[in-house]
Enzyme design. Structure first.
Site, short mmCIF file in Angstrom:
data_model
loop_
_atom_site.label_atom_id
_atom_site.label_comp_id
_atom_site.label_asym_id
_atom_site.label_seq_id
_atom_site.Cartn_x
_atom_site.Cartn_y
_atom_site.Cartn_z
N LYS A 39 0.99 -1.06 -0.16
CA LYS A 39 0.05 0.07 -0.14
C LYS A 39 0.97 1.26 -0.04
CE LYS A 39 -4.11 -1.88 1.99
NZ LYS A 39 -4.06 -3.06 1.75
N HIS A 73 -14.38 -3.29 8.29
CA HIS A 73 -13.63 -3.27 6.75
C HIS A 73 -13.97 -4.00 6.04
CE1 HIS A 73 -11.71 0.30 8.87
NE2 HIS A 73 -11.23 -0.71 9.84
N ARG A 127 -6.57 -8.08 -9.28
CA ARG A 127 -7.12 -9.19 -9.17
C ARG A 127 -8.36 -9.02 -9.49
NH1 ARG A 127 -9.95 -9.12 -4.62
NH2 ARG A 127 -8.66 -8.38 -2.81
#
Length: 652
Positions: free
Chosen positions: A116, A235, A297
């Protein structure tokens, strides 16, 4: 096009990929763990190969075994699905070395977007806006704590290698940072073998909007519009829809440009998703969103994009991997109607969404106009503690958002699962919630509405308990009648046959039952044959599923289990005694941490242990104040649901 494919995944995505592969004329090869030997995707395949025990690290994550199967089976390509090895650049490279095509992006793109912090730096360089925060290499807890203070609370700690909602913690005050950081790092290390984190500003009223991108090997990159994934808990996405409510054409174009720019920055081809966080306090705006990450993906929620575009994204993946150009230009794509997806999970909303495992005694999935179901389990199968607890994805499409939501609600009402607990009733309540219906949503929506959505402990429904008890009585009556007839050829009322009543006796004039881990005594008449069932309203329509010595009572998505109590079952070993101080495992899982010792005093609500299930950590709290005694397990032990971890005695 390829003649054969090995699918390096399991569950609903393995079956979904297999269906497209077969339609395209490919020989379908799958691999499976010991736990999945009877799964639907295995039964569907042309060839299936075992690759190890149930834990993913011993089967689905062992790249060498999968490649060995691919070579032996003569697979031309490998489709990784999502999760597991789908974003593993080393695996993609190993496929190339073996002469097998990896159905996914180039390893360089996987690496560039896999972390990230590096991904945010790339996006920023490409002119894509990013969330303010610290994305550097220093991982010293004191340094990160200071950075969080400088950024300003609330902040979000995120695993650098994270995904799927794992390794993320929101922190609202400085005093809580260190504990949240340690928990986040532990979970990240277990899930991704990488404990590094970044810290960034938490956007208030955040909307999670992602854009589906696709590139080919000829330099073309386009987007297939957006999906709104704001309905989340911890989340983890719960409801996804396309297009995003309140999205204007101008704002959609801005999101699309940013997503394509991010993909071009890493030379992307194949299917990918660029995820953005938007400040929803003033509605979706062209200048009010920030890059979060890129998933290199296919996504779990790709069906909603397929429903509004009429495309098969898995087919596009195969064609791009085979070297074909994308079949259309950006200006040839259009949105048709609205689609909404609900994730049907084996979990208990009333117990903090704890995962639920066990045998599926009955399963009915919906059909109808505009309805699609992608499923991974079947009736008679098992939901195990080793993998994600998803049972199915239920997707509804319609000419408008309201029609799609109405169809989805009806589909959920027509769904039946007996065995593991599910979030069916919670999903139906969520879709009916007025603010959600009006498109007023953000990622905190579910947490703010837990009580209204039924995601808090609920009292037992006396009517449901009585319905289950009556069903058990009817079965016992039939058993006694058969027994009496076999002994003497007698036929008549078994209650007068002299054999007595075989269900567990309770107090005088009562019938003892095991209901949801508790002992319940129901009043009976003098003959022991009738239950005082005032709670059974005649208009109630319960669905009853009998499994062994238990009856599962289903009512609008909620389920209770009514059974004859087993005196040897440790779940009930403390009935009638002091059970208030017993600390039990909330689900099947691993005891990853124990924070107390024998003789140590604890306060009510104090965290005493952490149990991990399906790669998520679940804190275990002290039910009362007292002194710790009788610790039964050490950290690292595997626990069954309801297993006693320790006891807390009342301090003298």
């Amino acid at each position: 096009m390829f003649s054969s494919v090995l699918i390096a995944n399991r569950g609903e995505i393995a079956l979904r990929v297999a269906r497209t592969a077969r339609r395209l004329g490919m020989r379908v090869i799958v691999v499976h763990s010991e736990a999945d030997s009877a799964a639907p995707f295995v039964a569907f395949a042309d060839e299936a190969y075992p690759i190890g025990p149930a834990p993913a690290r011993e089967s689905y994550l062992v790249a060498e075994r999968i490649l060995d199967v691919a070579r032996r089976a003569g697979a031309e390509c490998i489709h990784p699905g999502y999760g597991f090895l789908s974003e593993n650049a080393e695996f993609a490279e190993a496929c190339a070395v073996a002469g097998i095509v990896f159905v996914g992006p180039p390893p360089s793109a996987v690496r560039a977007m896999g972390l990230k912090d590096a991904a945010k730096a790339l996006a920023e360089k490409a002119g894509v806006p990013v969330v303010p925060g610290y994305h550097g290499d220093i991982q010293d807890p004191a340094f990160l704590r200071e950075k969080a203070y400088q950024i300003g609370y609330p902040v979000l700690i995120k695993a650098v290698a994270g995904g799927g909602g794992k390794g993320m913690r929101r922190v609202d005050k400085h005093a809580d940072f260190e504990e949240a950081l340690a928990s986040c790092q532990r979970e990240a290390l277990n899930a991704f073998s990488d404990a590094r984190v970044l810290v960034e500003k938490y956007i208030t009223a955040p909307r999670h909007v992602e854009v589906q991108v696709f590139g080919d090997r000829h330099g073309q990159v386009l987007h297939l519009f957006e999906r709104d994934c704001s309905m989340q808990r911890r989340h983890q996405k719960v409801i996804e829809e396309a297009p995003a409510p309140g999205m204007s054409a101008e704002t959609r174009a801005a999101f699309g440009r940013a997503a394509v720019d991010a993909a071009r920055a890493v030379g992307y081809y194949g299917a990918g998703t660029v995820e953005f966080i938007a400040d929803g306090s003033k509605g979706l705006r062209p200048d009010g969103f920030y890059f979060m990450e890129m998933n290199t993906r296919l996504q779990v929620e790709h069906p909603v994009t397929e429903m509004i575009t009429g495309l098969d994204l898995v087919e596009w993946q195969f064609r791009v991997a085979a070297g074909e150009p994308l079949p259309c230009r950006q200006d040839q794509l259009a949105i048709a109607g609205h689609a909404v997806e609900a994730r049907l999970y084996a979990e208990e909303p009333e117990r903090g969404f704890l995962p639920s495992t066990g045998h599926i005694h009955a399963l009915r999935l919906p059909e109808g106009e505009g309805i699609r179901v992608d499923f991974g389990v079947a009736e008679g199968g098992e939901v195990t503690p080793y993998y994600d607890p998803m049972i199915a994805k239920i997707i509804a499409h319609g000419p408008s958002r309201d029609v799609a939501l109405d169809r989805l609600h009806a589909a959920l009402e027509d769904t039946l699962v007996a065995g593991p607990k599910t979030n069916l009733r919670f999903l139906a309540a969520l879709i009916d919630q007025p603010d959600f219906r009006a498109g007023r949503l953000d990622t905190g929506f579910i947490d703010r509405n837990l009580a209204a959505l039924g995601a808090e402990p609920q009292p037992l429904d006396p009517g449901a308990v009585a319905a289950g008890a009556l069903a058990l009585l009817a079965e016992e009556k039939a058993r006694l009648a058969a027994l009496a007839a076999a002994r003497s050829g007698w036929a008549g009322d078994p209650w007068s046959a002299g054999d007595g009543f075989a269900l567990a006796p309770g107090r005088a004039g009562a019938l003892r039952l095991a209901v949801e881990g508790e002992i319940v005594d129901l009043a009976t008449d003098a003959a022991g044959a009738a239950i005082a069932a005032e709670g059974l309203a005649p208009e109630r329509d319960f669905t009853l599923v009998t499994a062994g010595d238990a009856v599962h009572v289903l009512d609008r998505g909620r389920q209770i289990r009514v059974a004859v109590p087993d005196p040897l079952d440790v779940t009930f070993e403390d009935h009638g005694g002091d059970a208030g101080g017993i600390v039990r495992a909330p689900m099947h899982g691993k005891l990853v941490a124990l924070f107390v010792a024998e003789g140590e005093p604890v306060e009510k609500g104090q965290r005493v242990a952490i149990v991990e299930a399906m790669k998520m950590e679940h804190p275990v709290l002290a039910p009362r104040a007292g002194i710790v005694e009788g610790i039964a397990f050490a950290a690292g032990a595997q626990l069954g649901e309801g297993a006693r971890i320790l006891s807390i005695a009342v301090a003298e």
